[in-house]
Design a protein around this motif. Structure first.
Motif, PDB file in Angstrom:
ATOM      1  N   HIS A  47      61.307 -35.528  34.803  1.00  0.00           N
ATOM      2  CA  HIS A  47      60.808 -34.394  34.007  1.00  0.00           C
ATOM      3  C   HIS A  47      60.238 -35.031  32.760  1.00  0.00           C
ATOM      4  CE1 HIS A  47      60.621 -30.588  31.850  1.00  0.00           C
ATOM      5  NE2 HIS A  47      61.328 -31.126  30.880  1.00  0.00           N
ATOM      6  N   SER A  77      57.169 -31.028  28.058  1.00  0.00           N
ATOM      7  CA  SER A  77      57.004 -29.585  28.116  1.00  0.00           C
ATOM      8  C   SER A  77      55.594 -29.195  27.673  1.00  0.00           C
ATOM      9  CB  SER A  77      58.038 -28.934  27.206  1.00  0.00           C
ATOM     10  OG  SER A  77      58.196 -27.583  27.557  1.00  0.00           O
ATOM     11  N   ARG A 113      67.742 -39.037  38.141  1.00  0.00           N
ATOM     12  CA  ARG A 113      66.618 -38.771  37.236  1.00  0.00           C
ATOM     13  C   ARG A 113      66.049 -40.094  36.759  1.00  0.00           C
ATOM     14  NH1 ARG A 113      66.262 -34.708  32.040  1.00  0.00           N
ATOM     15  NH2 ARG A 113      64.145 -35.285  31.434  1.00  0.00           N
ATOM     16  N   GLY A 173      59.960 -29.695  35.244  1.00  0.00           N
ATOM     17  CA  GLY A 173      59.262 -28.512  34.735  1.00  0.00           C
ATOM     18  C   GLY A 173      58.147 -28.983  33.826  1.00  0.00           C
ATOM     19  N   GLY A 174      57.942 -28.240  32.735  1.00  0.00           N
ATOM     20  CA  GLY A 174      56.930 -28.665  31.779  1.00  0.00           C
ATOM     21  C   GLY A 174      55.566 -28.082  32.062  1.00  0.00           C
ATOM     22  N   GLU A 228      60.993 -27.266  38.543  1.00  0.00           N
ATOM     23  CA  GLU A 228      61.995 -26.534  37.757  1.00  0.00           C
ATOM     24  C   GLU A 228      61.425 -26.114  36.402  1.00  0.00           C
ATOM     25  OE1 GLU A 228      65.218 -29.401  37.604  1.00  0.00           O
ATOM     26  OE2 GLU A 228      64.114 -30.616  36.159  1.00  0.00           O
ATOM     27  N   PRO A 229      60.421 -25.230  36.418  1.00  0.00           N
ATOM     28  CA  PRO A 229      59.828 -24.799  35.161  1.00  0.00           C
ATOM     29  C   PRO A 229      60.704 -23.783  34.432  1.00  0.00           C
ATOM     30  CG  PRO A 229      58.736 -23.734  37.014  1.00  0.00           C
ATOM     31  CD  PRO A 229      59.781 -24.617  37.590  1.00  0.00           C
ATOM     32  N   GLY A 230      60.596 -23.742  33.114  1.00  0.00           N
ATOM     33  CA  GLY A 230      61.265 -22.727  32.294  1.00  0.00           C
ATOM     34  C   GLY A 230      60.202 -21.908  31.582  1.00  0.00           C
ATOM     35  N   ARG A 231      59.511 -22.579  30.633  1.00  0.00           N
ATOM     36  CA  ARG A 231      58.503 -21.917  29.820  1.00  0.00           C
ATOM     37  C   ARG A 231      57.493 -21.128  30.657  1.00  0.00           C
ATOM     38  NH1 ARG A 231      56.875 -23.584  25.150  1.00  0.00           N
ATOM     39  NH2 ARG A 231      57.871 -25.572  25.531  1.00  0.00           N
ATOM     40  N   THR A 290      71.824 -30.649  35.475  1.00  0.00           N
ATOM     41  CA  THR A 290      71.102 -31.818  34.952  1.00  0.00           C
ATOM     42  C   THR A 290      71.560 -32.142  33.537  1.00  0.00           C
ATOM     43  OG1 THR A 290      69.215 -30.858  36.119  1.00  0.00           O
ATOM     44  CG2 THR A 290      68.756 -32.792  34.796  1.00  0.00           C
ATOM     45  N   LYS A 342      67.632 -22.801  30.338  1.00  0.00           N
ATOM     46  CA  LYS A 342      67.723 -22.956  28.901  1.00  0.00           C
ATOM     47  C   LYS A 342      66.544 -22.308  28.186  1.00  0.00           C
ATOM     48  CE  LYS A 342      65.684 -27.582  28.118  1.00  0.00           C
ATOM     49  NZ  LYS A 342      65.096 -27.925  29.419  1.00  0.00           N
ATOM     50  N   GLU A 394      68.295 -23.939  37.486  1.00  0.00           N
ATOM     51  CA  GLU A 394      68.571 -25.288  36.984  1.00  0.00           C
ATOM     52  C   GLU A 394      69.322 -25.146  35.680  1.00  0.00           C
ATOM     53  OE1 GLU A 394      67.808 -28.969  34.634  1.00  0.00           O
ATOM     54  OE2 GLU A 394      66.968 -27.012  34.159  1.00  0.00           O
ATOM     55  N   ALA A 452      64.537 -23.216  34.884  1.00  0.00           N
ATOM     56  CA  ALA A 452      65.309 -23.926  33.865  1.00  0.00           C
ATOM     57  C   ALA A 452      65.857 -22.894  32.878  1.00  0.00           C
ATOM     58  CB  ALA A 452      64.430 -24.953  33.149  1.00  0.00           C
ATOM     59  N   TYR A 486      62.332 -20.364  24.819  1.00  0.00           N
ATOM     60  CA  TYR A 486      62.802 -21.167  23.684  1.00  0.00           C
ATOM     61  C   TYR A 486      62.690 -20.416  22.359  1.00  0.00           C
ATOM     62  CZ  TYR A 486      62.406 -24.600  27.345  1.00  0.00           C
ATOM     63  OH  TYR A 486      62.519 -25.247  28.546  1.00  0.00           O
TER      64      TYR A 486
HETATM   65  C1  LIG Z   1      63.919 -28.150  29.804  1.00  0.00           C
HETATM   66  C2  LIG Z   1      63.859 -28.678  31.147  1.00  0.00           C
HETATM   67  C3  LIG Z   1      62.986 -28.113  32.091  1.00  0.00           C
HETATM   68  C4  LIG Z   1      62.053 -26.984  31.783  1.00  0.00           C
HETATM   69  O1  LIG Z   1      61.022 -27.335  30.928  1.00  0.00           O
HETATM   70  P1  LIG Z   1      59.839 -26.264  30.639  1.00  0.00           P
HETATM   71  O2  LIG Z   1      58.946 -26.951  29.691  1.00  0.00           O
HETATM   72  O3  LIG Z   1      60.468 -25.066  30.041  1.00  0.00           O
HETATM   73  O4  LIG Z   1      59.183 -25.964  31.923  1.00  0.00           O
HETATM   74  C5  LIG Z   1      63.014 -28.636  33.364  1.00  0.00           C
HETATM   75  N1  LIG Z   1      63.823 -29.671  33.697  1.00  0.00           N
HETATM   76  C6  LIG Z   1      64.658 -30.237  32.804  1.00  0.00           C
HETATM   77  C7  LIG Z   1      65.517 -31.349  33.231  1.00  0.00           C
HETATM   78  C8  LIG Z   1      64.698 -29.771  31.500  1.00  0.00           C
HETATM   79  O5  LIG Z   1      65.504 -30.366  30.630  1.00  0.00           O
END
Ligand SMILES: *Cc1c(COP(=O)(O)O)cnc(C)c1O
Length: 844
Positions: A654, A657, A605, A689-690, A726-729, A563, A519, A538, A517, A825
């Motif tokens: 999703h 987070s 979604r 993600g999350g 789809e993890p980011g953090r 997304t 962002k 993503e 992710a 973030y």
């Molecule tokens: C922000 C987001 C993520 C990532 O979340 P994390 O907490 O960083 O893993 C994944 N999917 C979607 C749709 C998001 O908006």
């Protein structure tokens, strides 16, 4: 020998041969001490779930059940004939057209019976064990006044010590399935989910056992939920009544119903941890009645809804409250807490025992409005103190409550038996209030015998076997100091840490594809590095798509997910034109702009109903969140997609987070899985993600093994479905640190302040979410902490705080302060507020 010990083991404990070795050694110990043993067990893990799903019409569960029982038969080298007969029986049970509750109970309890047959057969080879059929003695109460389904599927039995049973069971070792019982006409009933604990309590009472041991995967009952408060202490002794209050206020370790028969029969209950058999655990008995005022536990229940009614008519008006409660009763709503004044009644509805939806609340409001002014307040939490003579502790409680004066405390109630006191507050305040109360009310030393080690201590004992994890920035501190000396304020990133995190994700055997992710951090070099590790992307905006294709190449497009949320129409058109897979999260799009998606593949979604995460603003599911398609629209959407030949490639959810509880993903796959029949073209579940990381002191981190197992179990039941995440953090958070120089220091009374050359313009998470980041004085890394201070930035804003009350060494102007775990973030949410440029980014 004529005295019994009853031991109970759950599904995972009976599903492996190593675990059975442990159970046999426990039995041996009890035999050597002169006791007869009754062993109560649940079904092999996964079976009861599958049977529940089978009952909802999910035919695919049958093949899962087949595989599961044959696997177990093979593991224990059991003749397949036993399994075939059991499966024939299941086929007969499920052949009926309209299944009544008794037949349902018969099907649900099949898992216990087949487990029983396999395990008895297996154990007979090494020990003299006898099978016992509990339905001979566990008979549903004939005075149960609840509805028929509850009577049959969550049955209660009347039990008292039965001398003739003692005489009938003349051998030293018996084994019985939990959960199952009969009614007085001989029909099948079951004791409800978690009912094996209750079975064990019933049989212990019938046998007048010396004690009951419930073996589980936790240490026992704690003074708070350890996930919200790592300082929670293990409660070594409790009276039954206190344990019941704790179970009812949200401290769920035991099924609350299993306590009563033990209390009536005066049988001690020991909760023991299978993974740590020598830990003390929690003991319940009559012996532990407290004699002086004391609080044992502080628990929190979330998802409480408040209803407040304001009316001057309630003054001296006979029957006002009666009329009011009749309205609740007629809507089937059970009221939990109440507080009244001369002109106001406020009461709470607990989600656990009510099915509350908007429609019911609307009806309730409409009818109550005839009596006065109505306000419905959602998303509250109840913080409950459980103890003995709590009123006598008011001098300690009041100061904590007064520091919450700027928050609303909606209701305060005290039970007349003086065993509990509850405060209802906004959901995002609850954990903070709980921790503050815990801090002053729960002793920290060993002067009070009831309190054992803290959860954090138990965790550290466990972690001692593992090498200590030194963060990368500790080892790189010299390099970082050099960088900061002329580049402060700056974010610095370690790409190797990203590699480690991605490798962890790649070890999840059940995951077919990983997306990052963007962002969380869209720095070009970071994107490239993650791409090179084989991870897809993503995105949530056209600008992110552009950035990704610029850094990782045009060819990445076929693996990009887009997304967006409430984005303009043109963005969807452009994405489809570029061949990018779009996730649709609003029914509006499918009805108003259907032509864009005709003949195209899309993801949908869905809103799984309840979000999770570290703060209200990062929960991205549930009706208070703007994301996702609500469940009640799915039927119509399935029709609409068929009509326009919109090919639903997969379902997405999703839910928030920073989630550390693996059960969250079980809820998600179960929910998305249950929606699959509506979308026969779907081959993918994107579970979002999350994924949480170790962030706060005492966090355990996500249990990867358990997480993977949930997904593997799901896939074994849905072999044609691919799982995406789809993890980011999780990928970037640990890789980044924020470095800033100290500008000034200040003392205001007792409060110290350390000012930095950057603040919320670089890192807004503490101000926005109350996020906690570890903060260190990098220039004085080896120095002892001497005082506590708030670490603040230079912005004209009271919320410009990066850390509150941090223990710091003597700190001076020019020192370099490091704020850890800021790779996600941090930079990506930074701004030019006050026209101060945010920290720049540097890759090591
Ligand atoms: C922000 C987001 C993520 C990532 O979340 P994390 O907490 O960083 O893993 C994944 N999917 C979607 C749709 C998001 O908006």
């Amino acid at each position: 020998m004529n005295n019994w010990i009853v031991i109970k083991f759950g599904g995972t404990s009976v599903s492996g041969s190593d675990q059975w070795q442990q159970i046999l050694s426990i039995i041996d110990k009890h035999h050597k001490s002169g006791y007869k043993v009754m062993l109560v067990h649940s079904a092999f893990s996964g079976l009861t779930n599958a049977l529940e799903l089978l009952l909802t019409g999910d035919e695919k569960q049958m093949s899962f059940i087949h595989n599961r029982v044959f696997d177990m038969a093979n593991l224990f080298s059991i003749n397949h004939e036993i399994v075939n007969q059991a499966l024939n029986k299941l086929n007969t049970l499920t052949a009926h057209k309209n299944i009544n509750p008794h037949q349902e109970a018969g099907i649900l309890s099949w898992g216990e019976w087949v487990t029983h047959e396999i395990c008895v057969e297996y154990l007979k080879r090494s020990i003299n064990i006898n099978s016992f059929d509990p339905t001979q003695v566990l008979i549903a109460s004939t005075t149960d006044k609840r509805n028929k389904r509850s009577q049959v599927l969550s049955a209660k039995c009347d039990v008292t010590h039965n001398q003739s049973l003692n005489e009938q069971l003349s051998q030293n070792l018996y084994m019985m399935p939990g959960f199952v019982a009969k009614d007085s006409d001989g029909n099948s009933v079951v004791l409800g989910r978690g009912g094996s604990d209750t079975s064990a309590a019933y049989i212990a009472s019938l046998l007048n056992a010396h004690k009951l041991e419930i073996w589980t995967d936790v240490h026992g009952i704690f003074s708070a939920n350890p996930r919200a408060n790592p300082n929670a202490r293990l409660l070594l002794h409790l009276a039954y009544q206190e344990a019941r209050e704790i179970a009812a206020s949200g401290g769920a370790v035991l099924h609350p119903r299993c306590i009563l028969p033990l209390e009536q029969g005066n049988i001690p209950l020991h909760i023991k941890n299978t993974q740590s058999p020598n830990s003390p655990g929690t003991v319940l008995s009559h012996d532990y009645q407290a004699t002086k005022p004391m609080v044992y536990a502080i628990n929190t229940r979330h998802q409480v809804t408040l209803v407040s009614l304001e009316s001057i008519n309630m003054w001296h008006q006979a029957g006002f409250l009666g009329d009011m409660f009749n309205i609740f009763k007629s809507l089937g709503l059970s009221v939990d807490l109440i507080s009244t004044s001369q002109t106001n009644v406020t009461l709470s509805l607990d989600k656990a025992d009510n099915s509350i939806d908007d429609e019911i609340l609307q009806q309730l409001s409409t009818r109550l409005k005839q009596m006065g002014t109505v306000e419905v307040i959602k998303n509250c939490s109840a913080v409950t103190l459980v103890g003995y003579r709590i009123r006598a502790m008011a001098d300690k409680i009041a100061p904590v409550i007064s520091t919450f004066a700027d928050q609303r405390i909606y209701i305060t109630t005290q039970s007349s038996n003086d065993l509990n006191q509850t405060f209802v507050v906004d959901e995002d305040q609850a954990d903070k209030l709980g921790r503050a109360l815990h801090e002053v009310l729960i002793p920290k030393d060993d002067t009070v015998a009831n309190f054992g080690p803290s959860w954090q201590q138990l965790q550290q004992q466990k972690d001692k076997q593992a090498p200590p994890i030194i963060p990368w920035w500790h080892t790189a501190s010299d390099k970082l100091l050099t960088i900061a000396s002329n580049q402060s304020p700056c974010y610095v990133y370690d790409l190797e840490t990203i590699t480690t995190q991605v490798n962890k994700l790649q070890s999840l055997t059940a995951v077919d594809k990983i997306h990052y992710a963007c962002k969380a951090n869209s720095h070009p070099e970071i994107l490239q590095h993650i791409h090179d590790l084989g991870v897809s992307m993503e995105t949530v905006s056209p600008q992110e798509i552009e950035r990704v294709t610029a850094c990782c190449g045009e060819s990445t497009k076929e693996n990009i997910l887009f997304t967006p949320n409430f984005a303009p129409k043109q963005e969807y058109i452009d994405a489809i034109d570029q061949g990018i897979l779009v996730t649709i999260d609003n029914p509006y799009i499918l009805y108003q702009w259907a032509e864009i998606f005709a003949d195209q593949e899309v993801m949908l979604r869905l809103d799984p109903g309840h979000g999770s995460g570290h703060h209200r603003y990062v929960r991205t599911a549930g009706e208070q969140s703007k994301f996702g398609i609500p469940a009640n629209e799915l039927d119509a959407i399935s029709v609409q997609c068929k009509k326009h030949n919109i090919k639903v490639k997969g379902l997405h959810a999703h839910s928030g987070s920073g989630i550390l509880d693996h059960e969250n993903w079980k809820r998600i796959v179960d929910y998305l899985g249950s929606c699959l029949p509506l979308f026969p073209t779907a081959t993918v579940l994107n579970i979002g993600g999350g994924l949480g990381i170790k962030e706060n002191p005492g966090d355990t981190g996500l249990d990867f093994e358990a997480f993977n197992k949930i997904l593997e179990d799901f896939k074994s039941q849905h072999p044609n479905i691919n799982i995406w995440i789809e993890p980011g953090r999780f990928i970037v958070a640990h890789s980044g640190v924020l470095l800033a120089k100290v500008t000034q220091t200040k003392w205001k009374g007792q409060q110290g302040y350390i000012g930095l050359d950057t603040g919320m313009n670089s890192l807004i998470r503490p101000a926005l979410y109350g996020a906690w980041h570890n903060i260190a004085n990098l220039s004085k890394l080896s120095k002892r902490a001497e005082y506590t201070a708030n670490i603040v930035g230079p912005m004209c804003e009271t919320g410009d705080i990066l850390g509150i009350d941090r223990k710091m060494p003597k700190t001076e102007e020019g020192d370099v302060i490091l704020i850890a775990n800021t790779g996600a973030y941090g930079s990506s949410m930074s701004s030019n507020y006050n026209l101060r440029a945010p920290a720049k980014n540097i890759i090591l």
